[in-house]
Design an enzyme around this catalytic site. Structure first.
Site, PDB file in Angstrom:
ATOM      1  N   ARG A  25      45.168  49.821  72.718  1.00 46.86           N
ATOM      2  CA  ARG A  25      46.538  49.316  72.906  1.00 46.86           C
ATOM      3  C   ARG A  25      46.586  48.243  73.987  1.00 46.86           C
ATOM      4  O   ARG A  25      47.231  47.209  73.800  1.00 46.86           O
ATOM      5  CB  ARG A  25      47.505  50.445  73.239  1.00 46.86           C
ATOM      6  CG  ARG A  25      47.841  51.311  72.036  1.00 46.86           C
ATOM      7  CD  ARG A  25      48.808  52.408  72.394  1.00 46.86           C
ATOM      8  NE  ARG A  25      48.230  53.227  73.457  1.00 46.86           N
ATOM      9  CZ  ARG A  25      48.914  54.068  74.206  1.00 46.86           C
ATOM     10  NH1 ARG A  25      50.209  54.203  74.030  1.00 46.86           N
ATOM     11  NH2 ARG A  25      48.311  54.782  75.132  1.00 46.86           N
ATOM     12  N   ASN A  43      50.060  54.032  69.501  1.00 45.42           N
ATOM     13  CA  ASN A  43      49.215  55.021  68.852  1.00 45.42           C
ATOM     14  C   ASN A  43      50.076  55.790  67.859  1.00 45.42           C
ATOM     15  O   ASN A  43      51.252  56.039  68.110  1.00 45.42           O
ATOM     16  CB  ASN A  43      48.642  56.012  69.868  1.00 45.42           C
ATOM     17  CG  ASN A  43      47.527  55.418  70.692  1.00 45.42           C
ATOM     18  OD1 ASN A  43      46.897  54.434  70.309  1.00 45.42           O
ATOM     19  ND2 ASN A  43      47.267  56.024  71.841  1.00 45.42           N
TER      20      ASN A  43
END
Length: 101
Positions: A25, A43
């Site tokens: 991320r 996520n």
């Protein structure tokens, strides 16, 4: 009819493989910002990473190619475009994990 490389493109993608717990991320945030893209990354509860990328077609295409490899510790097995169209708010964000799948 040909399309300009500056034409805006928006895609929603799902990235599968070893993509959580490997800085994916943060890497996506840094990479998307460096390319001047709008969108978000998060996520997913199934172990994948979901993202929206919006910006010039060439920059979005570049981001998708980079996502196929990801950061050094990632092992990407699939990058699937699940939707196209629309435009997210300006800027790029890291969102909380989607726990409702």
């Amino acid at each position: 009819m040909t399309q300009s490389n500056n034409e805006r493109r928006t895609v929603t993608v799902r990235i599968e493989g070893r993509v959580q717990g490997v800085y994916f991320r943060a890497w996506t945030y840094d990479t998307a910002c460096s390319l001047g893209l709008d969108g978000w990354v998060r996520n997913a509860s199934d172990g994948s990473v979901e993202a929206v990328f919006s910006g010039p077609r060439a920059a979005v295409d570049d981001m998708l190619k980079r996502c196929a490899k990801g950061p050094p510790d990632a092992q990407v097995t699939a990058v699937t475009i699940t939707d196209e169209g629309g435009a997210p708010p300006s800027g790029f964000k890291v969102l909380a994990t989607d726990r409702w799948r």
